[in-house]
Design a protein around this motif. Structure first.
Motif, PDB file in Angstrom:
ATOM      1  N   ALA A   1      -1.511  -3.625 -14.891  1.00  0.00           N
ATOM      2  CA  ALA A   1      -2.585  -2.912 -15.580  1.00  0.00           C
ATOM      3  C   ALA A   1      -3.912  -3.471 -15.090  1.00  0.00           C
ATOM      4  O   ALA A   1      -4.093  -4.691 -15.084  1.00  0.00           O
ATOM      5  CB  ALA A   1      -2.454  -3.068 -17.090  1.00  0.00           C
ATOM      6  N   SER A   2      -4.812  -2.602 -14.681  1.00  0.00           N
ATOM      7  CA  SER A   2      -6.031  -3.042 -14.015  1.00  0.00           C
ATOM      8  C   SER A   2      -7.256  -2.374 -14.596  1.00  0.00           C
ATOM      9  O   SER A   2      -7.220  -1.186 -14.936  1.00  0.00           O
ATOM     10  CB  SER A   2      -5.960  -2.723 -12.513  1.00  0.00           C
ATOM     11  N   TRP A   3      -8.339  -3.137 -14.656  1.00  0.00           N
ATOM     12  CA  TRP A   3      -9.586  -2.611 -15.185  1.00  0.00           C
ATOM     13  C   TRP A   3     -10.598  -2.417 -14.062  1.00  0.00           C
ATOM     14  O   TRP A   3     -10.848  -3.323 -13.269  1.00  0.00           O
ATOM     15  CB  TRP A   3     -10.162  -3.552 -16.246  1.00  0.00           C
ATOM     16  N   ALA A   4     -11.191  -1.224 -14.008  1.00  0.00           N
ATOM     17  CA  ALA A   4     -12.343  -0.926 -13.158  1.00  0.00           C
ATOM     18  C   ALA A   4     -12.065  -1.252 -11.691  1.00  0.00           C
ATOM     19  O   ALA A   4     -11.105  -0.767 -11.115  1.00  0.00           O
ATOM     20  CB  ALA A   4     -13.570  -1.643 -13.694  1.00  0.00           C
ATOM     21  N   MET A   5     -12.906  -2.117 -11.062  1.00  0.00           N
ATOM     22  CA  MET A   5     -12.727  -2.399  -9.648  1.00  0.00           C
ATOM     23  C   MET A   5     -11.417  -3.134  -9.391  1.00  0.00           C
ATOM     24  O   MET A   5     -10.892  -3.114  -8.271  1.00  0.00           O
ATOM     25  CB  MET A   5     -13.906  -3.210  -9.113  1.00  0.00           C
ATOM     26  N   GLY A   6     -10.856  -3.749 -10.434  1.00  0.00           N
ATOM     27  CA  GLY A   6      -9.536  -4.337 -10.302  1.00  0.00           C
ATOM     28  C   GLY A   6      -8.485  -3.300  -9.973  1.00  0.00           C
ATOM     29  O   GLY A   6      -7.441  -3.605  -9.374  1.00  0.00           O
ATOM     30  N   SER A   7      -8.729  -2.031 -10.349  1.00  0.00           N
ATOM     31  CA  SER A   7      -7.795  -0.949 -10.033  1.00  0.00           C
ATOM     32  C   SER A   7      -7.779  -0.647  -8.529  1.00  0.00           C
ATOM     33  O   SER A   7      -6.753  -0.247  -7.975  1.00  0.00           O
ATOM     34  CB  SER A   7      -8.177   0.318 -10.806  1.00  0.00           C
ATOM     35  N   VAL A   8      -8.928  -0.825  -7.875  1.00  0.00           N
ATOM     36  CA  VAL A   8      -8.982  -0.643  -6.421  1.00  0.00           C
ATOM     37  C   VAL A   8      -8.125  -1.705  -5.744  1.00  0.00           C
ATOM     38  O   VAL A   8      -7.355  -1.433  -4.817  1.00  0.00           O
ATOM     39  CB  VAL A   8     -10.441  -0.716  -5.922  1.00  0.00           C
ATOM     40  N   VAL A   9      -8.247  -2.938  -6.238  1.00  0.00           N
ATOM     41  CA  VAL A   9      -7.492  -4.058  -5.681  1.00  0.00           C
ATOM     42  C   VAL A   9      -5.993  -3.881  -5.921  1.00  0.00           C
ATOM     43  O   VAL A   9      -5.173  -4.092  -5.017  1.00  0.00           O
ATOM     44  CB  VAL A   9      -7.999  -5.372  -6.305  1.00  0.00           C
ATOM     45  N   SER A  10      -5.620  -3.506  -7.147  1.00  0.00           N
ATOM     46  CA  SER A  10      -4.188  -3.351  -7.428  1.00  0.00           C
ATOM     47  C   SER A  10      -3.607  -2.167  -6.653  1.00  0.00           C
ATOM     48  O   SER A  10      -2.435  -2.191  -6.263  1.00  0.00           O
ATOM     49  CB  SER A  10      -3.934  -3.213  -8.928  1.00  0.00           C
ATOM     50  N   LEU A  11      -4.419  -1.121  -6.409  1.00  0.00           N
ATOM     51  CA  LEU A  11      -3.951  -0.026  -5.559  1.00  0.00           C
ATOM     52  C   LEU A  11      -3.650  -0.554  -4.161  1.00  0.00           C
ATOM     53  O   LEU A  11      -2.632  -0.190  -3.552  1.00  0.00           O
ATOM     54  CB  LEU A  11      -4.986   1.092  -5.493  1.00  0.00           C
TER      55      LEU A  11
END
Length: 623
Positions: free
Chosen positions: A425-435
């Protein structure tokens, strides 16, 4: 079907002694007393057994003493007949007066709102600062996060003028569907404008019962349908008896000649049935669903409260070294081991002290084991990697490549220590990284994560559109040496135009206040955890684009893509675009949450945050 009538979202209880305070002061005869006990007995005789009642301030009374007295009456009824009334919940909405709605009165756990009563007030009588004076600002500031402002005016434009003076974060309930003038129709321009403003804000509800708009059901259906079409079905609360003992309809006939409490509730049920026939939305939902948002009940908990927090370390294989990072695990004393573990990561300065602890505890309360961490260069991992001294200041290198390695390392740690691949589960720019991490696992054909939950995703390129001069800033920063120090944020000023991360004006104040508060409580550097970042941080992140690997790809986990409808920093269109590109199973559309911004609602007592956690939990369990 009396089982649909499980709540009365607007009722008035008052006694003879309450009425004595206004005897001789009204232009009409006093109504008969209407006690809680008599009301419940009347409903029971009709086979109606409500579980939630909202006793609203009665406009003819000088204060809301009757609301507080009803709490005592309810307690006495429960004590005397626990089997009959033990599960009946009574809440209240008190008079919206800066002198009356004190901290003490608003702190009562069963007070959920304040009521502004304007009756026939014409729009022009509402000045631009009627509710913006210091006394009103102080009153609104005293409201708890779950409390709302209840506005009653017969004119749609009067409601609109008051609504526009309410702070954006304040929850608002509009009385009588927003208009008591059915003869003008639901396409009245001011009514349309009211609905559009409610849609834009995302935290406005419209309350029935509807008979004050018109006692003719066919005249009321278009108003409810318009609310549903513009604002949403979950923003309607039709089940209410209101005050049939006072007032008259547009044709001059008194409501008391048409209704009592039972028939008023049944009017709302008949209205809901008519709207349901036109919209295919269930009668029960139209009558009751919004009550969960407006009157959240802390006693109705699906969660575990005994949460264990453990400090851990985990190895991260960077491109040039393997280093241990500090992390945290949140889990209940008795976790549900049938559920996958969860890794939570956040973006840019994200860490445990901010959203990590918030999501960690919230998901642990639902049985999950949650691992989270500070990215290298920030907070508890500040000195591990990615910081250096330059000209006497500490400069942080923000590396999304490093952060991708950290997500992959956290996934490995969770797999090894909990026995199964985790949800990420990722928040904000963390979602770019987890993608990027998900892309890497898919490319290598390795075991994939169990589920992916990106929240408030944005591509880095789209984020740059917030800059006043993105091409000028891009060229200027790229001319700098890699280790040159730039400010962490571009806040739209000349002094900050070369900042690393653009912030829109709606988000600037929130992030400093709320996230700063989180990190201070956590005992780490105050957010954002850095004073300067390297120019290299910018140069690398504008070229960081895991989306380019999505076309034609396979091996991706199921996902729930979530975005705040009112996010003005990372635009909702970004998650809609991602959902269309994503090669895994992600539903027909992203979950766009009304009322959710860029983290402003991420607070333990905010109903929007509670619903977000419920949605994530349900999606994981259903995957």
């Amino acid at each position: 079907m009396t089982e649909n009538l499980s709540i009365d979202g607007h009722v008035h209880f008052f006694t003879a002694s309450d009425l004595a305070a206004v005897e001789g002061q009204l232009p009409y005869s006093l109504p008969s007393p209407h006690s809680l006990s008599d009301y419940l007995a009347d409903l029971a005789s009709a086979g109606i057994h409500p579980k939630l009642l909202n006793n609203v301030h009665l406009s003819i009374l000088p204060d809301s003493s009757n609301v507080f007295e009803s709490f005592d009456e309810m307690a006495a009824l429960r004590a005397k007949w626990p089997e009959r009334y033990g599960d009946v919940r009574l809440v209240g909405t008190i008079k919206a007066d800066p002198a009356y709605a004190t901290v003490e009165r608003l702190s009562h756990p069963d007070v959920f709102g304040i009521r502004i009563v304007l009756h026939d007030a014409p729009p022009e009588s509402i000045s631009d600062r009627a509710y913006r004076g210091d006394d009103w600002v102080a009153l609104i500031g005293r409201l708890r996060v779950q409390q709302h402002v209840h506005i009653y005016a017969k004119e749609a434009e009067t409601n609109l003028r008051v609504l526009r003076q309410m702070p954006e974060t304040i929850r608002v309930v509009i009385d009588h569907l927003g208009s008591c003038h059915a003869e003008r129709g639901a396409d009245e321009p001011s009514y349309h404008a009211l609905l559009e403003e409610a849609k834009r804000r995302g935290n406005v509800w419209f309350k029935g019962p509807g008979y004050r708009t018109s006692t003719n059901i066919d005249d009321v259906v278009p108003f409810v349908s318009a609310i549903i079409a513009t604002v949403g079905a979950n923003r309607v609360l039709l089940s209410a008896s209101d005050a049939p003992h006072v007032g008259a309809g547009s044709q001059g006939h008194s409501f008391t000649s048409h209704f009592d409490s039972v028939s008023a509730l049944k009017f709302s049920e008949t209205l809901a049935s008519a709207v349901s026939a036109a919209t295919d939305i269930s009668v029960f939902r139209l009558l009751n669903a919004a009550a969960n948002d407006l009157f959240p009940c802390p006693e109705e908990s699906e969660t575990m409260t005994d949460i264990i927090v453990e400090n851990i370390t985990f190895p991260v294989a960077y491109d040039n070294a393997t280093i241990n990072l500090a992390g945290s695990v949140f889990q209940p004393a008795s976790p549900d081991r049938s559920l996958p573990p969860v890794v939570f990561n956040s973006g840019f300065t994200g860490g445990v002290s901010m959203y990590g602890q918030l999501f960690g505890r919230a998901l642990a309360e639902r049985g999950y084991r949650v691992m989270t961490y500070d990215v290298a260069g920030f907070f508890t991992n500040r000195d591990v990697r990615n910081t250096a001294k330059k000209d006497g200041i500490t400069v942080t290198n923000v590396s999304l490549v490093d952060q991708t390695a950290e997500v992959l390392a956290a996934v490995r740690w969770a797999r090894e220590n909990f026995g199964s691949m985790p949800v990420v589960a990722s928040w904000a720019m963390g979602s770019v990284v987890s993608l990027a991490a998900v892309v890497e696992l898919a490319k290598q054909g390795k075991e994939q994560i169990a589920f992916w939950v990106p929240m408030n995703y944005t591509s880095i390129a789209a984020l740059q559109d917030l800059r006043a001069d993105k091409s000028g800033a891009d060229a200027a920063i790229k001319r700098l040496a890699d280790d040159a120090a730039i400010l962490p944020f571009d806040t739209g000023t000349e002094a900050t135009k070369l900042g690393y991360y653009p912030l829109d004006t709606d988000t600037q104040e929130y992030v400093d206040r709320q996230l700063g508060g989180y990190t201070e409580i956590g005992g780490v550097d105050r957010w954002p955890g850095c004073s300067h970042v390297t120019a290299k941080s910018y140069k690398e992140y504008v070229g960081f684009d895991p989306e380019k690997s999505l076309n034609g790809a396979s091996g991706f986990p199921p996902a729930l893509i979530v975005h705040g409808a009112q996010n003005t920093l990372h635009m909702p269109e970004e998650s809609s675009r991602l959902q269309k590109l994503y090669p895994g199973r992600a539903g027909d559309e992203p979950l766009i949450i009304e009322g959710m911004m860029h983290g402003q609602q991420n607070q333990t007592d905010n109903p929007i945050f509670h619903q977000l956690i419920k949605d994530i939990d349900q999606a994981i369990r259903s995957a």
